[in-house]
Every structure is written in structure tokens, then in C-alpha cells.
Design a protein around this motif. Structure first.
Motif, short mmCIF file in Angstrom:
data_model
loop_
_atom_site.label_atom_id
_atom_site.label_comp_id
_atom_site.label_asym_id
_atom_site.label_seq_id
_atom_site.Cartn_x
_atom_site.Cartn_y
_atom_site.Cartn_z
N ASP A 15 0.84 -1.19 0.00
CA ASP A 15 0.00 0.00 0.00
C ASP A 15 0.88 1.25 0.00
O ASP A 15 2.07 1.19 -0.28
CB ASP A 15 -0.96 -0.01 1.19
CG ASP A 15 -0.23 -0.06 2.53
OD1 ASP A 15 1.00 0.18 2.55
OD2 ASP A 15 -0.88 -0.33 3.55
N GLU A 54 -2.18 0.84 -15.23
CA GLU A 54 -3.46 1.54 -15.18
C GLU A 54 -4.55 0.69 -14.55
O GLU A 54 -5.54 1.24 -14.04
CB GLU A 54 -3.87 1.96 -16.59
CG GLU A 54 -2.92 2.99 -17.23
CD GLU A 54 -3.37 3.37 -18.62
OE1 GLU A 54 -4.36 2.77 -19.10
OE2 GLU A 54 -2.73 4.24 -19.23
N PRO A 57 -5.22 -1.55 -8.65
CA PRO A 57 -6.08 -0.80 -7.72
C PRO A 57 -5.36 0.41 -7.16
O PRO A 57 -4.13 0.43 -7.04
CB PRO A 57 -6.38 -1.82 -6.62
CG PRO A 57 -6.13 -3.16 -7.25
CD PRO A 57 -5.05 -2.96 -8.25
N GLU A 58 -6.13 1.45 -6.82
CA GLU A 58 -5.52 2.67 -6.30
C GLU A 58 -4.79 2.42 -5.00
O GLU A 58 -3.86 3.16 -4.65
CB GLU A 58 -6.61 3.74 -6.08
CG GLU A 58 -7.13 4.33 -7.37
CD GLU A 58 -7.98 5.55 -7.12
OE1 GLU A 58 -8.12 5.95 -5.93
OE2 GLU A 58 -8.52 6.12 -8.07
N ARG A 59 -5.18 1.39 -4.25
CA ARG A 59 -4.52 1.12 -2.98
C ARG A 59 -3.10 0.61 -3.16
O ARG A 59 -2.30 0.64 -2.22
CB ARG A 59 -5.33 0.08 -2.17
CG ARG A 59 -6.67 0.57 -1.67
CD ARG A 59 -7.26 -0.42 -0.71
NE ARG A 59 -6.46 -0.55 0.49
CZ ARG A 59 -6.70 -1.44 1.46
NH1 ARG A 59 -7.72 -2.27 1.34
NH2 ARG A 59 -5.92 -1.50 2.51
N HIS A 61 0.54 0.87 -4.21
CA HIS A 61 1.55 1.88 -4.49
C HIS A 61 2.93 1.26 -4.70
O HIS A 61 3.86 1.97 -5.05
CB HIS A 61 1.64 2.90 -3.33
CG HIS A 61 0.50 3.85 -3.29
ND1 HIS A 61 0.63 5.18 -3.62
CD2 HIS A 61 -0.81 3.66 -2.99
CE1 HIS A 61 -0.55 5.78 -3.49
NE2 HIS A 61 -1.43 4.87 -3.11
N ARG A 118 4.96 4.01 -6.97
CA ARG A 118 4.41 5.30 -7.35
C ARG A 118 5.18 6.41 -6.65
O ARG A 118 5.47 6.31 -5.46
CB ARG A 118 2.94 5.42 -6.93
CG ARG A 118 1.97 4.47 -7.58
CD ARG A 118 0.56 4.84 -7.16
NE ARG A 118 -0.38 3.74 -7.29
CZ ARG A 118 -1.36 3.70 -8.20
NH1 ARG A 118 -1.48 4.69 -9.05
NH2 ARG A 118 -2.18 2.68 -8.24
N GLY A 121 2.67 10.60 -8.63
CA GLY A 121 1.75 10.26 -9.70
C GLY A 121 2.36 9.46 -10.83
O GLY A 121 1.63 9.06 -11.75
N PRO A 236 -6.17 4.09 1.61
CA PRO A 236 -5.68 4.64 0.36
C PRO A 236 -5.23 6.07 0.51
O PRO A 236 -5.83 6.84 1.25
CB PRO A 236 -6.89 4.52 -0.57
CG PRO A 236 -8.06 4.36 0.33
CD PRO A 236 -7.57 3.77 1.58
N ARG A 238 -4.03 9.26 -2.04
CA ARG A 238 -3.82 9.74 -3.40
C ARG A 238 -2.54 10.54 -3.48
O ARG A 238 -2.22 11.31 -2.59
CB ARG A 238 -5.00 10.61 -3.86
CG ARG A 238 -6.30 9.81 -4.02
CD ARG A 238 -7.39 10.70 -4.61
NE ARG A 238 -8.60 9.96 -4.79
CZ ARG A 238 -8.86 9.23 -5.87
NH1 ARG A 238 -7.98 9.14 -6.83
NH2 ARG A 238 -10.00 8.57 -5.97
N GLN A 239 -1.83 10.38 -4.56
CA GLN A 239 -0.62 11.15 -4.76
C GLN A 239 -0.98 12.59 -5.08
O GLN A 239 -1.96 12.86 -5.76
CB GLN A 239 0.20 10.56 -5.92
CG GLN A 239 0.79 9.21 -5.60
CD GLN A 239 1.87 9.29 -4.56
OE1 GLN A 239 2.46 10.34 -4.37
NE2 GLN A 239 2.11 8.20 -3.86
#
Length: 617
Positions: A15, A54, A57-59, A61, A118, A121, A236, A238-239
């Protein structure tokens, strides 16, 4: 990916803090696919990993690529018994991004090959090469995977059965794609050199990757850098759209800033390594083309040969231009990050011209690191990365005052260079005093012939020294005897478990000994005591800061070689003597500087002296 023996391919997902949240975050031949990533379904000499960034999942990293040797009869059992694995990262279309060989492995049977992570971004590639002699179970346990031994046993069983797993349910909060995970789309934002595969050999990392602890430690200073918060902390994250001062993980603001500075150093090292490798590839390719042209007598002269040579040079220039474009993009991002990180640094990490010193207050806790200066690379000299060392110091420091040690030193008058070296030592000592609580740090000075009176004025004038500078043979002997006694007593107390029995007059605070003009004023006994302090002192809080020209001590021959090797060498003038063991760059070191006419050091030492007086009352 190629190797000299079959390898078990695995992937672990992390994460925003680098933590692996559960066994469902591990991919292996028995469970080979999750949204955005898929691994080979059996052990193979050339296992493949497909990643669609792409679709992740956003979680997620962080993605770690793991390799392990199967536990089978007749197998090599350790990486040292087979050819080193080679790893290549490429776009879906086949364009190379990075390539490196996992060297330096011996008894290890599992390894973290690389990481995708990540940052601001964009996705980056990091060569790791961290091996584990305890195999896959030890590797997974080091990442905080629950029931690591059982998971490793399941993976081994799946490989033995050559099980082809089905696509598992998606990770929590993950979007559900219409079909199985798609093939990789590359690594946008990675350190890609133009013009083909990059030869990016990595010698391996000396520290294990971050691990999520079960509970917060009692003291942040007791953890290694990069240790993430517990898995129960934020979900989560976000960057940010642009660079911000704090994006790294850590238990405290100081630790998060420390980790961010370290990440900036890594990013600069990787970007420059990729650029240099790409340029080397372009040059070798041009040389091969020119050799091919010259080897054919028909093309050595005449229009055909000239056209071939021009084409080879044009291709070289195009490849270098593309590599420079990628480097400039990465450097622009790091410059933007530096511009927001630098003003946010606390006093222990800040330059002497930082506004943070105008609001300086004596701290109540020890810092986790200290800034010794800056480092930079010739590709962007203006991008200076703070050179931070962990506290307490694990080794002493040596400010080299010799003119023959470097080209930069040779350009300065000898007396002036010695003066500048002592000024550098005073700035380091002043910072150490400023970032420790009152009574938490003491400074002693040996100045046998009194040549350092001018540079020492800020320390002596503020009254922050533990005693007057030791002068002459008697002063040298007295200071060394006192610190040697302290080391002996503290060592005996620790070994005997009787710390309460230390004499009441013994100062147990961290101590720094500044030695000027070594070996003037030192006899054989004093030299032996100094070597003892350098070897044994750091473990019990006694640290050495030498200001010396090694040539002055050449009469001792190799006897003092261990002393010089035990110290971290810095210089009073910019010099490119620092080399990192990771990618082998020669970094230019910039010593700490106080702005001309500034009273910042005097004012800070005045605050330290006042706080000490109040503490003693």
C-alpha cells in the motif's frame, strides 16, 4: 528475465506505506493473477511478469518482483551455485526500459529483484537485489506477510504440482475488469534510457525492505529509516498533483522528511545511471556501426562510406538526445521537489541559511539524523541533495585538511585550507550541540599548539565546550585520559548490567572530541588512546572529529591505516570523493557553509548556552 536455473516467480503488492496487507496481496504460480498483474504459472528459467499499471487498484503503491529457487532434489539450492539472474523491464511493444543483473548473491535462495513504485503520480523502477538465505519464507516474513511460512509452503506445493491457478477475487476496493488481467503496458515515468536496453547492474542493497511492525516502537530513533507505520494506519492515499514537502512514510515528521530526502537521492542516482547507460549504449552502437563500415574495403572511402558514417553519428545523436530528454524531465521534477522540501526541513536537516534557524528553540528530544553538507552530480550541479547521517554517529568524522588529497584542495593555500577545515569542524559541532537537548551533548577540543583559536571562537565565546581546549602534551593527555576513562566505565557498566553504579561525576551524555593538527602533541600512548576512542567510543557515546592532513602522520606508516578507514572523510572545499556503493557514482561533496556576515551560528550557540544554564539550575 533469464537465469541459470528454474525460478519460482512471485509478486507482492504494497500500500502507500509499503505494507503487504494480507496473503491475497501475494501472487505466485498457484494464484498467478490479480487486476493489473500476472505471473508465470510455473517455475521457469525465463519467468515473465505482465503488469498493467493503469489496471492496478488505487490502494497499490508498490509492486515487488520476487524470485526463489525451487526446493527440489538436484537443484542448485542457492543463487551462488548458478549464473546470476538477469532482469529486463520493457514496454508492451518491446521497447527496453531498464536491464540489470542480480550480482553478489551467494547463500541466498530467494531475492527481491526489483520494485515498481508510485512517486508523484508516476511509476518508477528500482533495482533492489536483496537476497535471503532463509528462502521465500524469510523474505515474506521480512515484508510482514501473515503466516509467511505457511504461504511459502503453499507456493512450493503449487510449484511441485504445477498448479495453474484461477484469477482470484479482486483486492478490496479494486475495480473489477471485464476480463482477466491485461498484458503489461509498460512503466510510464520509469528511468528509461533511449535507444535500447540499459545495462543497469546493481550490487545489491545492504538493508532489508520496509516491514510493517505489529505495534509502534517505544522510540522512533531506534528504527531504521524507511520503516512504515502499522498496517492499520491510513488506507488509500492519493498522490498529490505536484511536489509537496512530505510524501514519504514514517512515524514522525523528521523520519518522513528523512525518508523523502533519501528517496530524492535514490531518484537522482537512478536517473543519472540510466542516462549514462543510455549514452554508453549509443556510443557502443555507433562504434559497432563504424567498425562494420571500416571492415568492408568497399565502404572505407567514397560516398557510401561517408553516408554510413553520417548515419551512425546521426543515430548516436538521436539516442543521446532522447536520453537527455528523459533525464531533463526527471531532473526538473526533482528540482521542483527540492524547492518545496528544503524550506520544510527541521534544524538538524536544514542549511545554515534556512529561515528555520530564525525561530530556533533548543529541542527536547534527540534528532534521528544530521546534515553534514550537500552532494550533487555533474549532470545537474545546482540540484543539491542534503547529505544526512543517522544519529548517534556510528563512525567518527575526518575533515581532510591536506592539499594533496584532491585537486580542489591543491588550489587553496595550505594555511588557508587548514583554517577552512577547522571552520567546517566547528560548524558540524555547533549543529550537533544545537539539535540535542540541554545537557545531551558535550564537546571537547584538543588543539596542541593553539592554531585553531580563531575558528573555535564561536564555541569558546558561547561557553559551550565541556572544558578549555587541551594544549600541549599535558592537555592532550588529560583530555584523552578523561574520555578513555568514560568509555571504559560505561562499557563495564553495560557488560555487567550495572548502569546505576557509574560514578556520579561521570557525564553520560553523548560526547564529541575535536582533534586539530594531529599528530602534533601526540606521543605513542596518546595515539593508542585515540585509536581506542575511534574503535570503541561510538558504541558508548564518544565520537571523534579529526581535523588533519594524513601526510602529517606518514611517519606512523600503516599503523594508522585502520584509524583513517574508521572515519568518514569530508572536505573543507567541494570535492568529488564520495562514492555510493549502489550505482557507483562519484558524488561531489559540498561542506556546510554559513552565509558571509551572518550571525546565525553565534545566535544559535547563544541559545544553547542559555538553555544549558537553565537546565543546570
Amino acid at each position: 528475465m533469464t537465469a541459470g536455473a528454474p525460478l519460482v516467480p512471485c509478486v507482492s503488492l504494497g500500500d502507500a506505506w509499503g505494507a503487504v496487507q494480507g496473503t491475497e496481496w501475494i501472487l505466485h504460480p498457484g494464484a498467478p493473477a490479480l487486476p493489473g498483474v500476472e505471473v508465470s504459472r510455473q517455475a521457469a528459467v525465463g519467468p515473465r511478469f505482465h503488469v498493467d499499471l493503469e489496471a492496478l487498484p488505487e490502494r497499490v503503491h508498490l509492486l515487488r518482483v520476487l524470485l526463489a529457487l525451487p526446493e527440489e532434489a538436484g537443484g542448485p539450492g542457492r543463487f551462488g551455485a548458478t549464473a546470476p539472474p538477469s532482469v529486463a523491464v520493457s514496454h508492451a511493444g518491446g521497447a527496453g526500459i531498464a536491464a540489470f543483473t542480480l550480482t553478489g548473491l551467494d547463500t541466498e535462495s530467494a531475492v527481491i529483484a526489483l520494485e515498481l513504485y508510485r512517486r508523484h503520480g508516476a511509476w518508477k523502477v528500482r533495482a533492489v537485489g536483496q537476497g535471503y538465505a532463509g528462502g521465500l519464507a524469510e523474505l515474506l516474513a521480512d515484508q510482514g506477510v501473515p503466516r509467511a511460512s505457511a504461504v511459502a509452503a503453499d507456493i512450493r506445493a503449487a510449484v511441485a504440482r504445477r498448479v495453474t491457478g484461477t484469477v482470484r477475487p479482486p483486492l478490496p476496493d479494486a475495480p473489477v475488469p471485464a476480463g482477466p488481467a491485461r498484458a503489461g503496458t509498460g512503466v510510464p515515468g520509469g528511468e528509461a534510457g533511449a535507444g535500447g536496453t540499459i545495462d543497469y547492474t546493481h550490487p545489491g542493497r545492504s538493508t532489508s525492505p520496509p516491514r510493517a511492525p505489529a505495534s509502534p516502537p517505544a522510540s522512533a530513533s531506534a528504527r531504521p529509516p524507511g520503516t512504515p507505520p502499522p498496517a492499520a494506519s491510513p488506507g488509500p492515499r492519493r498522490q498529490p498533483e505536484g511536489p509537496v514537502a512530505v510524501v514519504a512514510a514514517g512515524w514522525s515528521m523528521d523520519e518522513r522528511l528523512y525518508n523523502q530526502v533519501w528517496a530524492m537521492f535514490e531518484d537522482l542516482a537512478r536517473s543519472v545511471a540510466a542516462f549514462r547507460s543510455a549514452v554508453g549504449f549509443a556510443e557502443s552502437r555507433m562504434d559497432r556501426e563504424l567498425d562494420r563500415v571500416l571492415s568492408d574495403p568497399r565502404h572505407r572511402t567514397g560516398p557510401a562510406g561517408g553516408a554510413a558514417r553520417e548515419a551512425a553519428r546521426a543515430e548516436h545523436d538521436q539516442l543521446v538526445a532522447r536520453a537527455r530528454e528523459v533525464l531533463d524531465r526527471d531532473l526538473a521534477q526533482l528540482v521542483a521537489e527540492s524547492e518545496v522540501v528544503e524550506p520544510a526541513l527541521p534544524p538538524a536537516y536544514a542549511r545554515w541559511d534556512s529561515p528555520v534557524w530564525h525561530a530556533y528553540r533548543v529541542p527536547t528530544e534527540n534528532p534521528m539524523a544530521l546534515r553534514l553538507g550537500d552532494v550533487h552530480l555533474p549532470e545537474r550541479p545546482g540540484l543539491r541533495i542534503p547529505m544526512l547521517v543517522r544519529l548517534p554517529l556510528e563512525r567518527g568524522l575526518w575533515v581532510d585538511s591536506g592539499r594533496t588529497a584532491s585537486e580542489a584542495g591543491a588550489a587553496v593555500d595550505g594555511d588557508q585550507l587548514r583554517l577552512m577545515a577547522m571552520e567546517t569542524a566547528v560548524r558540524v559541532a555547533g549543529r550537533l550541540l544545537a539539535v540535542h537537548p540541554p545537557g545531551g551533548f558535550g564537546v571537547h577540543v584538543i588543539d596542541p599548539v593553539g592554531t585553531a583559536a580563531g575558528p573555535l571562537a564561536p564555541l569558546t565565546g558561547a561557553g559551550v565546550l565541556a572544558g578549555p581546549p587541551g594544549a600541549g602534551a599535558g592537555g592532550v593527555a588529560a583530555v584523552l585520559a578523561g574520555l578513555t576513562r568514560r568509555v571504559d566505565l560505561v562499557q563495564m557498566a553495560i557488560r555487567g548490567g550495572a548502569a546505576e553504579s557509574l560514578p556520579p561525576d561521570l557525564d553520560t551524555a553523548e560526547q564529541l572530541l575535536i582533534v586539530n593538527d594531529f599528530p602534533h602533541g601526540f606521543d605513542d600512548r596518546a595515539v593508542t588512546q585515540l585509536r581506542y576512542l575511534a574503535d570503541e567510543g561510538p558504541a558508548v557515546g564518544v565520537h571523534l572529529l579529526m581535523v588533519a592532513d594524513r601526510a602529517d602522520a606518514r611517519a606512523y606508516g600503516p599503523v594508522l591505516d585502520p584509524l583513517w578507514r574508521a572515519l568518514l572523510r569530508i572536505t573543507p572545499v567541494p570535492d568529488d570523493h564520495l562514492a555510493d556503493p549502489w550505482v557507483g557514482h562519484a558524488w561531489t561533496y559540498e561542506p556546510p557553509a554559513v552565509p558571509n556576515g551572518s550571525r546565525v551560528l553565534l545566535d544559535v550557540l547563544g541559545h544553547v548556552a542559555s538553555a544549558r544554564q537553565a537546565w543546570r539550575l
